[in-house]
Design an enzyme around this catalytic site. Structure first.
Site, PDB file in Angstrom:
ATOM      1  N   LYS A 204      43.550  37.983  28.022  1.00  0.00           N
ATOM      2  CA  LYS A 204      43.134  38.774  26.860  1.00  0.00           C
ATOM      3  C   LYS A 204      44.355  39.159  26.036  1.00  0.00           C
ATOM      4  O   LYS A 204      44.382  38.992  24.831  1.00  0.00           O
ATOM      5  CB  LYS A 204      42.372  40.015  27.336  1.00  0.00           C
ATOM      6  CG  LYS A 204      41.906  40.894  26.204  1.00  0.00           C
ATOM      7  CD  LYS A 204      41.146  42.110  26.693  1.00  0.00           C
ATOM      8  CE  LYS A 204      40.868  43.035  25.510  1.00  0.00           C
ATOM      9  NZ  LYS A 204      40.231  44.286  25.909  1.00  0.00           N
ATOM     10  N   GLU A 210      52.179  37.614  35.137  1.00  0.00           N
ATOM     11  CA  GLU A 210      51.803  36.522  36.047  1.00  0.00           C
ATOM     12  C   GLU A 210      51.347  35.302  35.259  1.00  0.00           C
ATOM     13  O   GLU A 210      51.785  34.169  35.498  1.00  0.00           O
ATOM     14  CB  GLU A 210      50.659  36.968  36.981  1.00  0.00           C
ATOM     15  CG  GLU A 210      51.038  38.010  38.003  1.00  0.00           C
ATOM     16  CD  GLU A 210      50.952  39.442  37.485  1.00  0.00           C
ATOM     17  OE1 GLU A 210      50.811  39.635  36.250  1.00  0.00           O
ATOM     18  OE2 GLU A 210      51.055  40.371  38.299  1.00  0.00           O
ATOM     19  N   GLY A 261      38.641  43.400  29.991  1.00  0.00           N
ATOM     20  CA  GLY A 261      39.015  42.236  30.807  1.00  0.00           C
ATOM     21  C   GLY A 261      38.030  41.992  31.939  1.00  0.00           C
ATOM     22  O   GLY A 261      37.638  40.854  32.203  1.00  0.00           O
ATOM     23  N   ARG A 262      37.600  43.073  32.616  1.00  0.00           N
ATOM     24  CA  ARG A 262      36.739  42.860  33.781  1.00  0.00           C
ATOM     25  C   ARG A 262      35.292  42.579  33.414  1.00  0.00           C
ATOM     26  O   ARG A 262      34.466  42.352  34.305  1.00  0.00           O
ATOM     27  CB  ARG A 262      36.864  44.028  34.757  1.00  0.00           C
ATOM     28  CG  ARG A 262      36.810  45.393  34.156  1.00  0.00           C
ATOM     29  CD  ARG A 262      37.374  46.435  35.116  1.00  0.00           C
ATOM     30  NE  ARG A 262      37.448  47.751  34.511  1.00  0.00           N
ATOM     31  CZ  ARG A 262      38.505  48.189  33.834  1.00  0.00           C
ATOM     32  NH1 ARG A 262      39.564  47.401  33.684  1.00  0.00           N
ATOM     33  NH2 ARG A 262      38.505  49.395  33.311  1.00  0.00           N
ATOM     34  N   GLU A 347      38.744  49.196  39.487  1.00  0.00           N
ATOM     35  CA  GLU A 347      39.598  49.344  38.301  1.00  0.00           C
ATOM     36  C   GLU A 347      38.873  50.193  37.251  1.00  0.00           C
ATOM     37  O   GLU A 347      39.498  50.939  36.498  1.00  0.00           O
ATOM     38  CB  GLU A 347      39.986  47.973  37.716  1.00  0.00           C
ATOM     39  CG  GLU A 347      41.091  48.065  36.676  1.00  0.00           C
ATOM     40  CD  GLU A 347      41.672  46.710  36.283  1.00  0.00           C
ATOM     41  OE1 GLU A 347      42.777  46.362  36.716  1.00  0.00           O
ATOM     42  OE2 GLU A 347      41.007  45.979  35.519  1.00  0.00           O
ATOM     43  N   HIS A 378      31.135  38.830  62.651  1.00  0.00           N
ATOM     44  CA  HIS A 378      32.016  38.492  63.774  1.00  0.00           C
ATOM     45  C   HIS A 378      33.413  39.061  63.572  1.00  0.00           C
ATOM     46  O   HIS A 378      34.363  38.612  64.198  1.00  0.00           O
ATOM     47  CB  HIS A 378      32.057  36.968  63.954  1.00  0.00           C
ATOM     48  CG  HIS A 378      30.713  36.417  64.315  1.00  0.00           C
ATOM     49  ND1 HIS A 378      30.263  36.343  65.612  1.00  0.00           N
ATOM     50  CD2 HIS A 378      29.690  35.996  63.537  1.00  0.00           C
ATOM     51  CE1 HIS A 378      29.032  35.859  65.618  1.00  0.00           C
ATOM     52  NE2 HIS A 378      28.655  35.638  64.366  1.00  0.00           N
ATOM     53  N   LYS A 487      53.749  47.743  36.741  1.00  0.00           N
ATOM     54  CA  LYS A 487      54.202  46.608  35.916  1.00  0.00           C
ATOM     55  C   LYS A 487      55.573  46.915  35.327  1.00  0.00           C
ATOM     56  O   LYS A 487      56.472  46.067  35.326  1.00  0.00           O
ATOM     57  CB  LYS A 487      53.217  46.351  34.767  1.00  0.00           C
ATOM     58  CG  LYS A 487      51.875  45.797  35.183  1.00  0.00           C
ATOM     59  CD  LYS A 487      51.045  45.550  33.923  1.00  0.00           C
ATOM     60  CE  LYS A 487      49.600  45.224  34.245  1.00  0.00           C
ATOM     61  NZ  LYS A 487      48.758  45.115  33.061  1.00  0.00           N
TER      62      LYS A 487
HETATM   63  O1  F6P Z   1      46.612  44.713  35.073  1.00  0.00           O
HETATM   64  C1  F6P Z   1      45.263  44.854  34.953  1.00  0.00           C
HETATM   65  C2  F6P Z   1      44.711  43.988  33.858  1.00  0.00           C
HETATM   66  O2  F6P Z   1      45.037  44.535  32.629  1.00  0.00           O
HETATM   67  C3  F6P Z   1      43.206  43.802  34.003  1.00  0.00           C
HETATM   68  O3  F6P Z   1      42.495  44.843  33.466  1.00  0.00           O
HETATM   69  C4  F6P Z   1      42.999  42.488  33.341  1.00  0.00           C
HETATM   70  O4  F6P Z   1      41.774  41.918  33.677  1.00  0.00           O
HETATM   71  C5  F6P Z   1      44.184  41.727  33.873  1.00  0.00           C
HETATM   72  O5  F6P Z   1      45.232  42.676  33.909  1.00  0.00           O
HETATM   73  C6  F6P Z   1      44.590  40.523  33.078  1.00  0.00           C
HETATM   74  O6  F6P Z   1      44.870  40.851  31.755  1.00  0.00           O
HETATM   75  P1  F6P Z   1      44.977  39.752  30.635  1.00  0.00           P
HETATM   76  O7  F6P Z   1      43.645  39.080  30.524  1.00  0.00           O
HETATM   77  O8  F6P Z   1      45.376  40.464  29.388  1.00  0.00           O
HETATM   78  O9  F6P Z   1      46.028  38.757  31.065  1.00  0.00           O
END
Ligand code: F6P
Length: 520
Positions: A204, A210, A261-262, A347, A378, A487
């Protein structure tokens, strides 16, 4: 927006008294014995999802009192505000209109102009993205689709592609790279070739550490291994279209800041799902979610499944004091469901202040955890049956399956039913180590089949449940400020790992950093 925090309503005090005098002692075995209609009375049918709530520690009186609480908290008004496109995400001053992503073109009568305009944009992107998905499906030269994204830009698509395997185009392989741990990306890159791979960079913000690290490394690998046509082999799914262009990606499907995002798997972030199951099935996924939206929006609170599940969450968390909920999907296709729900619920509702910033005197999101199908039996079910904590379990079972191994499915369903039964009945007569007190609550959700439509409805059910719980608790479920500090600290630590500079660090971080420093 008329909202009252749950603890400030008259119903809260009444519930407290009800809990102390009756609720706390409810015995499920007696409740079933004294009410032959309990199952019918306490089960609900929502679109695509049947819910047996009768094995929960409530009765008609508790449910009625909880529903009064929902009314007094203004859940209905807050729901209206959500669907009107009001800025319900107050800390970020934004609307939360993920529901609009599944609304049919044309909209609803009386919808505000701004929402109608947004809906037209939604359908323009949806049509373009589905046309692209179809072209990728028909492109035999593309054998591998690699989604690079994390959190909401990974969990929903990955969960859905696994869940809908029966509908997935098996001529292509689907990979999901989320962590910055180089093992993940390198394991995928070992298996793919530049000329037959499509990378979807899903973010987003298009700034997530990452994802950007993985995307840069994938691009470097692509060119180093003879890949020539970045425009053909990289596609961005983002609301930050400029950043994607600056990265060198020419094909971009956008979405809007009002998509959290979620809750973004219905947007361009869902492109891997659309490639995997095809445009028509993707539309069915949206239609299933839309059916649940309509249920949430119009069903009275008494029969409104997301609201009733949210009320149970509150009842268990704030009155019984249960700290977690275990999710037990009896379908291995739902094996990423718990991960998906962990982000969606924790979250969203893992907050200790109300939406005005005032500290809350009560607990919010439970811990969500679990394993799919009979595997959990199990592993940790021992604790669910005999452990010192009571942990409500949410079973998810699917009536019809396509694999044709009928005996397997009967055994699987029998196990799910038996576990719920054992949790409730216990084994009181047995002595010592064999004794199981029973009276352990569970909810049983049933889907007729695991199809795009039913999965869409199930996920929308969870989204609305989280929203309804937040409305009760008086919190904003659409922000996530708590993830930002880590972060920022990581950015400051990274150069120290190389330089070895530990000045000013706490002793533990300094000691660990020295141990972890890359060396010969
Ligand atoms: O760090 C949490 C977060 O902001 C989530 O809310 C989101 O889904 C995820 O990181 C990834 O964010 P983006 O889609 O901006 O890379």
């Amino acid at each position: 927006m008329s909202r009252t925090r749950c603890d400030r309503t008259p119903a809260w005090a009444q519930l407290r008294e009800h809990f102390d005098t009756q609720g706390r002692q409810l015995d499920l075995r007696q409740a079933f014995a004294s009410d032959p209609q309990r199952f019918e009375r306490l089960s609900l049918q929502a679109p695509h999802v049947f819910a047996d709530l009768s094995k929960n520690l409530t009765d008609a009186g508790t449910q009625a009192a909880l529903t009064v609480l929902a009314r007094q908290c203004g859940v209905e008004e807050h729901r209206e505000a959500l669907f009107a496109g009001d800025h319900v995400n107050r800390t970020e001053d934004r609307a939360a209109m993920h529901w609009l992503l599944r609304q049919p073109a044309g909209g609803m009568p009386g919808q505000p102009e701004g929402v109608r305009t947004a809906l037209a944009e939604v359908h323009a992107v949806l049509d373009a993205m589905l046309a692209y998905a179809q072209a990728v499906r028909e492109d035999a030269a593309i054998t591998d689709v690699v989604n690079i994204g994390i959190g909401g830009s990974d969990l929903g698509p990955q969960m859905a592609v696994l869940a809908l395997d029966e509908f997935v185009d098996q001529r292509k392989r689907y990979h999901f790279v989320s962590s910055v741990d180089g093992h993940e990306l390198s394991a995928v890159l070992r298996r793919v070739r530049p000329e037959s791979t499509l990378f979807l960079v899903a973010s987003k913000s298009f700034t997530t550490l990452e994802t950007m690290t993985n995307a840069r490394s994938a691009r470097a690998w692509f060119t180093a291994h003879g890949g020539r046509d970045i425009a053909r082999h990289f596609c961005a799914l983002t609301s930050n279209v400029q950043a994607a262009a600056a990265f060198g990606i020419r094909t971009t499907f956008g979405f809007w800041d009002w998509v959290g995002g979620r809750c973004s798997m219905w947007s361009a972030i869902g492109l891997p799902i659309a490639v995997a199951i095809g445009p028509q099935r993707f539309r069915e996924l949206l239609a299933g979610a839309y059916a649940m939206d309509q249920h949430f929006r119009t069903a009275p609170l008494e029969t409104n499944l997301p609201v009733q599940l949210a009320l149970l969450d509150l009842w268990y968390r704030n009155f019984h004091g249960f700290t977690s909920r275990s999710v037990a999907p009896y379908h291995s296709g739902l094996r990423r469901m718990q991960a998906y729900l962990q982000q969606l619920e924790m979250e969203s509702n893992g907050k200790r202040v109300d939406e005005t910033g005032a500290p809350l005197p009560y607990a919010t999101s439970p811990v969500i955890w679990g394993e799919p199908a009979a595997n959990g039996q199990h592993a940790y079910f021992q604790m669910l049956h005999q452990g010192s904590d009571v942990i409500p379990v949410e079973f998810i079972a699917v009536r019809k399956v396509a694999h044709g191994l009928a005996e397997h499915h009967h055994k699987l369903l029998a196990n799910g039913l038996a576990q719920a039964q054992a949790l409730m009945l216990g084994q009181q007569d047995a002595g010592g180590h064999r004794q199981m007190l029973g009276n352990r609550p569970s909810t049983f959700l049933v889907l007729d089949e695991l199809s795009p439509a039913s999965l869409g409805a199930l996920i929308a059910l969870y989204e609305h449940r989280v929203f309804a719980a937040a409305a009760l608790w008086g919190i904003n479920s659409f922000d996530q400020w708590g993830v930002e500090l880590g972060k920022a600290l990581a950015q400051a630590i990274e150069p120290r790992l190389v330089s070895g500079d530990v000045a000013g660090l706490d002793a533990s971080t300094a000691g660990l950093l020295q141990r972890l420093r890359p060396g010969p």
